[in-house]
Design a protein around this motif. Structure first.
Motif, short mmCIF file in Angstrom:
data_model
loop_
_atom_site.label_atom_id
_atom_site.label_comp_id
_atom_site.label_asym_id
_atom_site.label_seq_id
_atom_site.Cartn_x
_atom_site.Cartn_y
_atom_site.Cartn_z
N VAL A 132 -29.77 20.06 -6.96
CA VAL A 132 -29.99 18.62 -6.79
C VAL A 132 -29.20 17.89 -7.86
O VAL A 132 -29.36 18.14 -9.06
CB VAL A 132 -31.49 18.27 -6.90
N ALA A 166 -28.86 18.16 -2.46
CA ALA A 166 -29.42 16.80 -2.34
C ALA A 166 -28.96 15.98 -3.54
O ALA A 166 -28.44 16.53 -4.54
CB ALA A 166 -30.94 16.85 -2.27
N TYR A 350 -39.93 13.82 -6.23
CA TYR A 350 -38.99 14.36 -5.24
C TYR A 350 -38.72 15.85 -5.53
O TYR A 350 -38.71 16.67 -4.61
CB TYR A 350 -37.69 13.56 -5.26
N PHE A 354 -39.61 18.96 -3.25
CA PHE A 354 -38.47 19.81 -2.89
C PHE A 354 -38.80 21.29 -3.14
O PHE A 354 -38.48 22.17 -2.32
CB PHE A 354 -37.26 19.38 -3.72
#
Length: 356
Positions: A132, A166, A350, A354
């Motif tokens: 990420v 991401a 997040y 995740f």
């Protein structure tokens, strides 16, 4: 859960932004483990990550932009540094992958968080872990703007960014056309550790908040003649350079406090355009006097965001060096409303979703 944070060594702002996120994640999920993979100096990491249990491995994943000084870049030196780092990465990836594999507990979930070194994706791929990005720009946009031979490096960086999983998209962002799922977050910043009264008592500060300024130019600092501070004798200044601290109205930043910790007793921050400094100041409702910065594409986006969302003033480099800081003039109000704070909490949630 293990978070492997690959943090750019370009400047303290990347480290401060990651510290805000990991601090929020630690509060939400105290069992999370954190590994910092970065060349940032130990003294900075001890301050920024003091409240976060972590391990550190000294690894350089990018060079960012080599700076001529805090306000200007050196494209030729940047190119040389990129060419010197590139042949070292394959061996570094292998060594780090072996060390991290040995750290992982059976069945433990893990993710690589990168801010914002493109080569971090090589480590993630070697470990077969998701990656990420946390960013308001990528080095692809910066190198493209600098031009010349750095354009080829911009294309390489863009290709690496697209291999991530991401993106946590921060405010004040350049275009990041990486074709990844993204989560837009608000202002991300840490939390001051002391109240205003505790601060004043601990450091012996007598200047009123509306007459207190912080001079903050990141890890490089910026050399100034201390006589410039004496042009504003009714103002008190927090400074990072010992020479400036010799002015009668200045005080050296205490070694055990972050600039963020002193903001509750400041009325304004005088600084270069920098993401973390802007977020910390705006998050505390403090005005910003920003000095122009050359050769860095992010700077104009940051200044536009400051004009839209914060009480501000913009100075030319020439005016700054002459001490013409206009501290006796009211700051300019924002063209739009304030940005929402709490981006570090949004990012932490997040990451937890995740992983789980």
């Amino acid at each position: 859960m293990l978070i492997i944070a690959c943090i750019s060594g370009h400047g303290f702002g990347h480290g401060s932004r990651v510290a805000a996120l990991l601090g929020a994640l630690h509060r939400l999920e105290p069992q999370c483990r954190f590994l910092l993979s970065t060349p940032l100096p130990e003294a900075f990491l001890k301050q920024a990550f003091a409240a976060i249990p972590h391990q550190q491995r000294n690894c350089c994943w990018d060079v960012g932009v080599v700076q001529a000084d805090a306000l200007g870049s050196d494209p030729a030196a940047t190119l040389q540094a990129l060419e010197a780092l590139e042949p070292l990465l394959a061996n570094q990836v292998e060594l780090e992958a072996q060390a991290i594999s040995a750290m992982l507990l059976p069945g433990e979930k893990a993710v690589v968080l990168a801010d914002v070194a493109p080569a971090a994706v090589l480590l993630a791929e070697r470990l077969a872990l998701p990656l990420v990005w946390q960013a308001n720009f990528g080095w692809d946009a910066i190198y493209q703007e600098l031009g010349g031979e750095l354009v080829a490096w911009a294309k390489r960086c863009n290709g690496l960014y697209r291999r991530g999983t991401a993106l946590l998209e921060c405010p004040f962002c350049l275009d990041m056309d990486w074709e990844l799922p993204r989560c837009q977050i608000g202002l991300s910043a840490g939390v001051p550790r002391l109240s205003p009264d505790e601060l004043r008592q601990s450091i012996g500060w007598d200047f009123a908040k509306q007459k207190t300024a912080m001079l903050s130019f990141g890890g490089m600092g910026f050399p100034l003649d201390r006589k410039l501070l004496q042009r504003w004798p009714d103002w008190g200044f927090f400074v990072a350079e010992p020479e400036l601290a010799l002015a009668p109205n200045a005080k050296l930043l205490p070694h055990d406090l972050r600039p963020l910790d002193l903001l509750p007793i400041c009325g304004v921050v005088i600084t270069k355009p920098g993401y973390s400094t802007f977020c910390e100041a705006l998050g505390q409702g403090i005005g910003v006097i920003a000095v122009e910065r050359q050769g860095f594409a992010e700077a104009e986006v940051l200044l536009e965001g400051l004009r839209n969302h914060g009480w501000h003033r913009c100075l030319s480099r020439g005016s700054f060096l002459k001490g013409e800081w206009q501290l006796d003039e009211p700051l300019i109000p924002p063209a739009k409303g304030p940005l929402a704070p709490g981006g570090e909490i949004e990012a932490a949630r997040y990451l937890l979703e995740f992983l789980t």
